[in-house]
Structures are given as C-alpha cells and as structure tokens.
Design an enzyme around this catalytic site. Structure first.
Site, PDB file in Angstrom:
ATOM      1  N   CYS A   2      60.796  14.606-112.586  1.00  0.00           N
ATOM      2  CA  CYS A   2      61.747  15.584-113.114  1.00  0.00           C
ATOM      3  C   CYS A   2      62.007  15.307-114.586  1.00  0.00           C
ATOM      4  O   CYS A   2      62.066  14.155-115.003  1.00  0.00           O
ATOM      5  CB  CYS A   2      63.081  15.594-112.382  1.00  0.00           C
ATOM      6  SG  CYS A   2      62.984  16.032-110.667  1.00  0.00           S
ATOM      7  N   ARG A  27      56.165  15.081-116.036  1.00  0.00           N
ATOM      8  CA  ARG A  27      57.109  14.349-115.188  1.00  0.00           C
ATOM      9  C   ARG A  27      57.341  15.034-113.837  1.00  0.00           C
ATOM     10  O   ARG A  27      57.933  14.446-112.930  1.00  0.00           O
ATOM     11  CB  ARG A  27      58.457  14.201-115.897  1.00  0.00           C
ATOM     12  CG  ARG A  27      58.395  13.433-117.195  1.00  0.00           C
ATOM     13  CD  ARG A  27      59.765  13.345-117.794  1.00  0.00           C
ATOM     14  NE  ARG A  27      60.663  12.597-116.945  1.00  0.00           N
ATOM     15  CZ  ARG A  27      60.809  11.289-116.954  1.00  0.00           C
ATOM     16  NH1 ARG A  27      60.111  10.569-117.801  1.00  0.00           N
ATOM     17  NH2 ARG A  27      61.651  10.697-116.147  1.00  0.00           N
ATOM     18  N   TRP A  74      60.278  17.823-109.801  1.00  0.00           N
ATOM     19  CA  TRP A  74      59.386  17.211-108.830  1.00  0.00           C
ATOM     20  C   TRP A  74      60.229  17.075-107.571  1.00  0.00           C
ATOM     21  O   TRP A  74      61.172  16.287-107.534  1.00  0.00           O
ATOM     22  CB  TRP A  74      58.910  15.850-109.329  1.00  0.00           C
ATOM     23  CG  TRP A  74      57.894  15.206-108.440  1.00  0.00           C
ATOM     24  CD1 TRP A  74      56.542  15.371-108.488  1.00  0.00           C
ATOM     25  CD2 TRP A  74      58.139  14.273-107.379  1.00  0.00           C
ATOM     26  NE1 TRP A  74      55.941  14.607-107.516  1.00  0.00           N
ATOM     27  CE2 TRP A  74      56.892  13.922-106.823  1.00  0.00           C
ATOM     28  CE3 TRP A  74      59.296  13.698-106.836  1.00  0.00           C
ATOM     29  CZ2 TRP A  74      56.767  13.041-105.766  1.00  0.00           C
ATOM     30  CZ3 TRP A  74      59.173  12.816-105.777  1.00  0.00           C
ATOM     31  CH2 TRP A  74      57.910  12.482-105.248  1.00  0.00           C
ATOM     32  N   ASN A 100      68.038  14.663-112.383  1.00  0.00           N
ATOM     33  CA  ASN A 100      66.829  13.905-112.070  1.00  0.00           C
ATOM     34  C   ASN A 100      67.289  12.712-111.241  1.00  0.00           C
ATOM     35  O   ASN A 100      68.176  11.985-111.675  1.00  0.00           O
ATOM     36  CB  ASN A 100      66.203  13.464-113.410  1.00  0.00           C
ATOM     37  CG  ASN A 100      65.031  12.525-113.247  1.00  0.00           C
ATOM     38  OD1 ASN A 100      64.537  12.331-112.153  1.00  0.00           O
ATOM     39  ND2 ASN A 100      64.597  11.945-114.347  1.00  0.00           N
ATOM     40  N   GLY A 101      66.737  12.523-110.058  1.00  0.00           N
ATOM     41  CA  GLY A 101      67.155  11.397-109.214  1.00  0.00           C
ATOM     42  C   GLY A 101      67.447  11.872-107.802  1.00  0.00           C
ATOM     43  O   GLY A 101      67.080  12.985-107.408  1.00  0.00           O
ATOM     44  N   GLU A 487      40.946   0.833-108.422  1.00  0.00           N
ATOM     45  CA  GLU A 487      41.372   1.758-109.471  1.00  0.00           C
ATOM     46  C   GLU A 487      40.436   2.976-109.534  1.00  0.00           C
ATOM     47  O   GLU A 487      40.897   4.112-109.689  1.00  0.00           O
ATOM     48  CB  GLU A 487      41.418   1.014-110.818  1.00  0.00           C
ATOM     49  CG  GLU A 487      41.808   1.858-112.015  1.00  0.00           C
ATOM     50  CD  GLU A 487      43.179   2.506-111.927  1.00  0.00           C
ATOM     51  OE1 GLU A 487      43.957   2.177-111.016  1.00  0.00           O
ATOM     52  OE2 GLU A 487      43.456   3.385-112.759  1.00  0.00           O
ATOM     53  N   LYS A 491      41.687   6.793-108.970  1.00  0.00           N
ATOM     54  CA  LYS A 491      41.458   7.876-109.938  1.00  0.00           C
ATOM     55  C   LYS A 491      40.787   9.056-109.255  1.00  0.00           C
ATOM     56  O   LYS A 491      41.148  10.196-109.468  1.00  0.00           O
ATOM     57  CB  LYS A 491      40.572   7.408-111.107  1.00  0.00           C
ATOM     58  CG  LYS A 491      41.198   6.501-112.141  1.00  0.00           C
ATOM     59  CD  LYS A 491      42.255   7.122-113.014  1.00  0.00           C
ATOM     60  CE  LYS A 491      43.620   6.995-112.417  1.00  0.00           C
ATOM     61  NZ  LYS A 491      44.351   5.783-112.560  1.00  0.00           N
ATOM     62  N   GLU A 494      43.275  10.887-106.931  1.00  0.00           N
ATOM     63  CA  GLU A 494      44.347  11.552-107.670  1.00  0.00           C
ATOM     64  C   GLU A 494      43.931  12.870-108.294  1.00  0.00           C
ATOM     65  O   GLU A 494      44.654  13.847-108.209  1.00  0.00           O
ATOM     66  CB  GLU A 494      44.793  10.655-108.840  1.00  0.00           C
ATOM     67  CG  GLU A 494      45.889   9.706-108.541  1.00  0.00           C
ATOM     68  CD  GLU A 494      46.359   9.039-109.817  1.00  0.00           C
ATOM     69  OE1 GLU A 494      47.548   9.166-110.121  1.00  0.00           O
ATOM     70  OE2 GLU A 494      45.542   8.402-110.510  1.00  0.00           O
ATOM     71  N   HIS A 510      32.499  -5.874 -92.399  1.00  0.00           N
ATOM     72  CA  HIS A 510      33.597  -6.135 -91.453  1.00  0.00           C
ATOM     73  C   HIS A 510      34.215  -4.844 -90.926  1.00  0.00           C
ATOM     74  O   HIS A 510      35.344  -4.864 -90.451  1.00  0.00           O
ATOM     75  CB  HIS A 510      34.658  -7.012 -92.110  1.00  0.00           C
ATOM     76  CG  HIS A 510      34.140  -8.369 -92.464  1.00  0.00           C
ATOM     77  ND1 HIS A 510      33.814  -9.298 -91.511  1.00  0.00           N
ATOM     78  CD2 HIS A 510      33.854  -8.934 -93.655  1.00  0.00           C
ATOM     79  CE1 HIS A 510      33.368 -10.393 -92.101  1.00  0.00           C
ATOM     80  NE2 HIS A 510      33.373 -10.198 -93.409  1.00  0.00           N
ATOM     81  N   LYS A 609      54.226  11.851-113.372  1.00  0.00           N
ATOM     82  CA  LYS A 609      53.799  10.724-114.197  1.00  0.00           C
ATOM     83  C   LYS A 609      54.646   9.472-113.947  1.00  0.00           C
ATOM     84  O   LYS A 609      54.127   8.404-113.701  1.00  0.00           O
ATOM     85  CB  LYS A 609      53.864  11.123-115.674  1.00  0.00           C
ATOM     86  CG  LYS A 609      53.428  10.036-116.648  1.00  0.00           C
ATOM     87  CD  LYS A 609      51.954   9.748-116.538  1.00  0.00           C
ATOM     88  CE  LYS A 609      51.481   8.707-117.526  1.00  0.00           C
ATOM     89  NZ  LYS A 609      50.142   8.221-117.157  1.00  0.00           N
TER      90      LYS A 609
HETATM   91  O1  M6R Z   1      54.540   3.919-115.284  1.00  0.00           O
HETATM   92  P1  M6R Z   1      53.971   2.918-114.315  1.00  0.00           P
HETATM   93  O2  M6R Z   1      52.833   2.159-114.885  1.00  0.00           O
HETATM   94  O3  M6R Z   1      55.024   2.019-113.736  1.00  0.00           O
HETATM   95  O4  M6R Z   1      53.422   3.795-113.118  1.00  0.00           O
HETATM   96  C1  M6R Z   1      52.964   3.187-111.944  1.00  0.00           C
HETATM   97  C2  M6R Z   1      52.241   4.175-111.059  1.00  0.00           C
HETATM   98  O5  M6R Z   1      53.109   5.184-110.635  1.00  0.00           O
HETATM   99  C3  M6R Z   1      51.059   4.822-111.779  1.00  0.00           C
HETATM  100  O6  M6R Z   1      50.150   3.872-112.240  1.00  0.00           O
HETATM  101  C4  M6R Z   1      50.323   5.789-110.856  1.00  0.00           C
HETATM  102  O7  M6R Z   1      49.709   5.109-109.811  1.00  0.00           O
HETATM  103  C5  M6R Z   1      49.325   6.605-111.676  1.00  0.00           C
HETATM  104  N1  M6R Z   1      49.436   7.987-111.353  1.00  0.00           N
HETATM  105  C6  M6R Z   1      47.928   6.177-111.482  1.00  0.00           C
HETATM  106  O8  M6R Z   1      47.023   6.967-112.166  1.00  0.00           O
END
Ligand code: M6R
Length: 614
Positions: A2, A27, A74, A100-101, A487, A491, A494, A510, A609
C-alpha cells in the site's frame, strides 16, 4: 505494501497525488483512490485496478482543491473492489482516511460501532478506523487540535499497524498523519507539505524530508506542521536530505524497471564496493558498523535474517563468511525467527538484511534481538528506512532505488556486501594478506564481468522462448550456488508464473528425480569449481531420464557442452564470488520468459514490493 500520498499547499492537489501514486504503484496495485477537499465537500474518485484506471476517471472529472489524500492498495481485508478501495469515509461522510497496515482488533471495534448505529460500506479494517476517528471527532468540542485529538484517541484503542493520512471537510488545509509499523515520511517544500509512504513519491517536489517514527503524529496546517508522539507531547526529528536523483526512478530506455535494474548491476556492484576496499591492508572497511575492532574479534557467531531474495543473499553469505572468516553463521527466516526463542549471547552478532528496510517480519526479527539487549546491524538499500534507522549500525547497499517488484540488483549488492563482511572478518582472524588481496582482486573485476554477461542477453532471450511453454522448471546448484538456484526459481515463479523450485543438486536422487521427464527442464549451475564433477554426474542423471538441461557453466567448458542441451557460458571468478555472476542469466531468463508470456513484469499478480504486514 500500500502506498499513501497526501498534499497540502498552493497547487492543485490531484495531479501531485496522482503522480505520487504512480511512483508508489510498486507497493501495491489492486485498487487506488484520491480524495481532495473542494471547498466544504470532498471530491472522491476510487477504482479497482491499476493507477491507470483511476487516472482515466480523474481525467474525466479532476478532483478540485489544494489539499488531498490518496492511496494505492495491496488488499489485506476484503477483495480489490471499488468499495474496498481507499479513501474510506466515517459515518458522517465528512472525514476521509487512507491507511497502510492492518488493524488487528477491527472486528471488536466494528461491533461496538455497529451497536451505536454505524453502517459500513466495505469489508475493510480501514473503514472501521475512519468511523472510530469520526466518532471521537464528533463527540469533542471545537478546538485547533480537535482532529488531532480524535486521531490520537482512536489510535490508542487500536492494535495492529498503520500509516495513515486523515482529512476532514470542516478543516481546510489540515491533514493528520501517523505511523506505527508502516512507513510514513513528511516532505517539506517551500509552500507545501507532503506525506508519503516512500521518498520516491516526493523526489520531484522536495529533497527535504522527516522520517516519522512509530507512534509519531504529524498535524499539517497549510504550510506549517507540528510533530507529536502518542507517548510524549512534543518531539524533535531531524530534517534529512534525499540523496538521489528523482530521474533514477524512471525506466529510462528500458521497457521495464526489472530489465533496467538488471542492467544497472555493473554500476550497483561498483557502488557497493566504493570506498570499502582497503588495498593496503588487504581487507574491507565500513563506516557504520559502530563496533570497535576488539569487540568484533570477540564475535563467535553470526545470525543473518531476512525474507525472500534478501534471505537468499544471506544464505550465500553463510558459505562465504564461514569459508573466509571461519565464524559459524546461522541463517534465520525472519518470519520464523521473530517467534522463536533462539539463544543469543554477547558474542553473537545479528544482521537484518532488507532492500526496503521496511519488511515487517525482518524488522520484527531485528527488534526481537534488540529487545533481549543484543546488537543487531542492518544491511539495507533504502536510507532512512525503519531498519536503517533502528539498527545499531550497518551497511548500505547504495544500489539506487529498486522499483521492480522482483528484486535483482539488490541481490547482487547484498551478496557483495556479504563477501566484503567475510573478507573483513577473515582479515581480523585467519585470512592472510595474500589471500585477502587475491579476493580483493576478484571483487574488483566483478562489475566488468557482469557487463560481459549482460552482453549475452539476446541468447538468453532465445532460450526463454524455447522453454516458455514449460509447466514447471527445476533449478539446481551446490554450495554457495544452491541459494542461487533458490533465487533463480523465485524469480521465475514471481514474474512468469511458471512453477519453479530450487534444490541442492545432490538432493535430486532423494525424491525430485521422480518428476524428471522430457517435458520438465532443469537449470543446473555448474561452474568449474570444487564440486564440478559432482554436478556433471547430476546432469547425466537428468539426461538419462530424458530431462532437458540448461547449464550455467564456465567459458570454454567443452565437457558441459557435450552433456547439456543449452549452455550459458560465464566468466570465471573466485569460487565464492561466482554466485554473483551466476544469478544474472537466471534473472534475465525469468525476465524474458515473463515478457514472452505477456506477464506484467514490474507488477506481478498478488505481489507488492515491500511487505510491511505480517
Ligand atoms: O525489502 P526486502 O529485501 O526486505 O524484501 C524481502 C522480500 O519481500 C523480497 O526479496 C521479495 O522476496 C522479492 N519480491 C523477491 O524478488
């Protein structure tokens, strides 16, 4: 998670609010709304969907007035609909709120208000808070602090988190802002004041900001403001300067922020190293650790905590630090760590890693360490973020704003900072100056090697097309490249929505090998390092079951070419730094796959984000 923008000044509010929302869209982006004070009534526009949908409405009938609040959402409580979009009004319709929250006790508060005859038009916790503030406002005598006091009274009844901005039709030019657990920043212009969840919304208008702390309340009255805290009456907060160029939050020549940020990595790696390489002493140096050398020497255990991509960077850090510094490292998923009762002692040092510095779980994990009386350092990108301000010291990434929801350049910068820490701790202990210098020389070459890899983007684009129709993908790596496999899979999930999982290569036999068919591609990270032969065997095992293999290998590796279907050849570096290079083709593969599949790369579905709620 948000985004809030509020404005009071001498210009038309709606345009500033709308532009600010576009800057904060990363956000949260499931609905948005604007409310301005037009004489004695509100002009409100809100709409489910992206900011563009709201902008269409606003273009047809621009909200008038020089004071207003706005929000990009969000969803936490209630689906992303027009009714659930912010701002929300109180019972009288004269008070508007953006939030926001999460208000955790909203149901109890709602029941009390329902019993008093209030009616609600949304499923949100925010509308309950608007009604509660309005209820207190209506039962208070008129005074210059009436709205401020009503907000305070309501917030004292609330459990949960909030960053809020409140407007009332009877109070032109006045906005009340408050925060607890969700970021809020006061922007100070010449004849105007702003509130925003993030400085990116403010950079075009002012460089002067105050980062509010939890329990701070700000009363904006025209071009004046007063700051108070729910705990004490008046407080003094430093005015800080935003130190980056607002243009760095534009996409420039690139189609997406994600691609721009991938291509920024030669520069962001350079920036993470700038001023930190001590060639003479063959070590790294940091300005902000706030710990004396003799205290650092007594550290015999490190805890690294974070979420998502930041956690993966910490995992790479575990391998590098244990190898170079011989200090045991524990990686803790922040959302788990915050509720565990992990034993800590004076010789343990905790690091919270977070690009945004606002991730609720990481912040809570850091606070838990501090609550017990131990030190916690932050590794953040966003200067002025809550983790950066509340940590006992730390290291900034200096990567520049990261807007794409999928973290890219922050991962390589975080991993690089881990490597610098490993060198620093190593040189305080067992690492010789010769070993230290060798590592430094490898570090210095990384930006150039990264640029070299980025030149291969056309080839990776072709591979993305070849594999884009897959239902699922597996990512394998060993040692420090295992977190890179995680990672790469994150990616891919996501941004392309293709199911993907990362595994340590040897785990194949395994269980996961049962999935291998000619339809399931495996990406194997296979540099010529100490476990190279082992990785080759894993590739053989996949090929024996007709599984297609994309390998990330070392330039000129003929053996690998014979085995894998496709090979991406990378320059070689120190084995412990190889993860920084290996992740780049994985970022590009995810990006181009997503583009090929027509995904909304910078704003993938359901994500935001910075995750400022639990
Ligand atoms: O702002 P931060 O690094 O604390 O965020 C942590 C995760 O929310 C962030 O890395 C998230 O997994 C990303 N969308 C990954 O691409």
């Amino acid at each position: 998670m948000c985004g809030i923008v509020a404005y009071s000044g001498d210009k038309k509010a709606y345009d500033i609010l709308l532009q600010g929302l576009y800057r904060l869209e990363y956000r949260g982006y499931d609905s948005a709304g604007i409310c301005t004070l037009n004489g004695s009534h509100f002009d409100i526009q809100k709409k489910a969907g992206r900011i563009d949908a709201l902008a269409q409405l606003v273009k047809k009938k621009p909200p008038q007035g020089m004071c207003g609040i706005s929000h990009t959402r969000w969803a936490t409580h209630g689906e992303p609909t027009n009714d659930n979009a912010h701002p929300h009004l109180d019972q009288s319709g004269k008070l508007a709120l953006v939030h926001n929250g999460v208000i955790e006790n909203y149901q109890t508060l709602k029941d009390k208000l329902l019993a008093k005859g209030h009616t609600f038009h949304s499923q949100t916790d925010t509308e309950v808070l608007a009604h509660l503030i309005g209820y207190h406002y209506d039962s208070m005598p008129e005074s210059p602090e009436r709205l401020l006091n009503a907000v305070k009274k309501a917030l004292l009844e609330v459990t949960g988190t909030y960053g809020i901005a409140v407007l009332h039709t009877d109070r032109p030019g006045e906005i009340i802002g408050a925060r607890r657990g969700s970021p809020l920043i006061l922007g100070i212009g010449e004849k105007e004041l702003f509130l925003a969840s993030d400085v990116t919304a403010l950079g075009a208008y002012t460089q002067r900001v105050i980062y509010l702390n939890d329990f701070d309340i700000v009363q904006i009255l025209g071009k004046n403001y007063t700051l108070e805290s729910l705990n004490q009456s008046s407080i003094d907060r430093e005015i800080c300067s935003i130190d980056w160029d607002p243009e760095s939050t534009d996409k420039g020549e690139h189609d997406h922020f994600m691609l721009k940020e991938i291509f920024e990595q030669p520069a962001s790696l350079e920036n993470a190293m700038r001023g930190r390489l001590d060639l003479e002493q063959a070590t790294a140096k940091f300005g902000g650790l706030n710990l004396e050398v003799h205290a650092l020497r007594t550290i015999d255990r490190l805890i690294i905590t974070g979420c998502g991509t930041a956690l993966h960077a910490g995992m790479v850090g575990e391998y590098i630090i244990e190898e170079l510094a011989r200090i045991p490292v524990e990686i803790e998923i922040a959302s788990e760590f915050r509720y565990r009762n992990s034993p800590l002692d004076n010789h343990t040092l905790a690091f919270a890693i977070s690009q945004s510095g606002e991730t609720a779980d990481t912040l809570a994990a850091m606070r838990e360490v501090q609550r017990k009386g131990f030190r916690a350092l932050g590794i953040c990108n966003v200067v002025g973020s809550t983790i950066a301000r509340e940590s006992d010291g730390g290291i900034f990434l200096h990567a520049g704003p990261e807007i794409g929801v999928a973290a890219t350049k922050s991962f390589t910068s975080q991993t690089l900072v881990m490597a610098l820490l490993a060198l620093f701790f190593g040189r305080l202990r067992h690492l010789s100056s010769v070993q230290g210098r060798e590592f430094l020389n490898a570090l210095k070459k990384l930006p150039e090697q990264t640029a070299e890899i980025l030149e291969q983007h056309y080839r990776i684009q072709t591979l993305a097309k070849k594999y884009a129709s897959s239902q699922s993908m597996l990512f394998f790596g060993r040692q420090a490249n295992y977190p890179v496999a995680l990672e790469g899979a994150l990616k891919m999930k996501e941004v392309s929505y293709i199911h993907a999982e990362g595994y340590p290569s040897a785990e194949l036999k395994h269980g996961v090998i049962a999935l291998i068919t000619e339809k399931l591609p495996s990406l194997v990270i296979c540099p010529q390092d100490g476990v190279y032969e082992k990785n080759l065997s894993n590739i053989q095992e996949i090929k024996a079951r007709k599984g297609p293999v994309i390998a990330i290998g070392t330039q000129g590796d003929k053996e690998l070419k014979k085995l894998a279907d496709d090979v991406i050849e990378l320059p070689q570096t120190h084995a412990l730094l190889q993860p920084i290079l290996n992740v780049i083709p994985l970022q590009l593969l995810a990006y181009y796959t997503a583009v090929y599949l027509g995904r909304d790369v910078d704003k993938p579905r359901n994500l935001a984000k910075s995750v400022t709620v639990e």
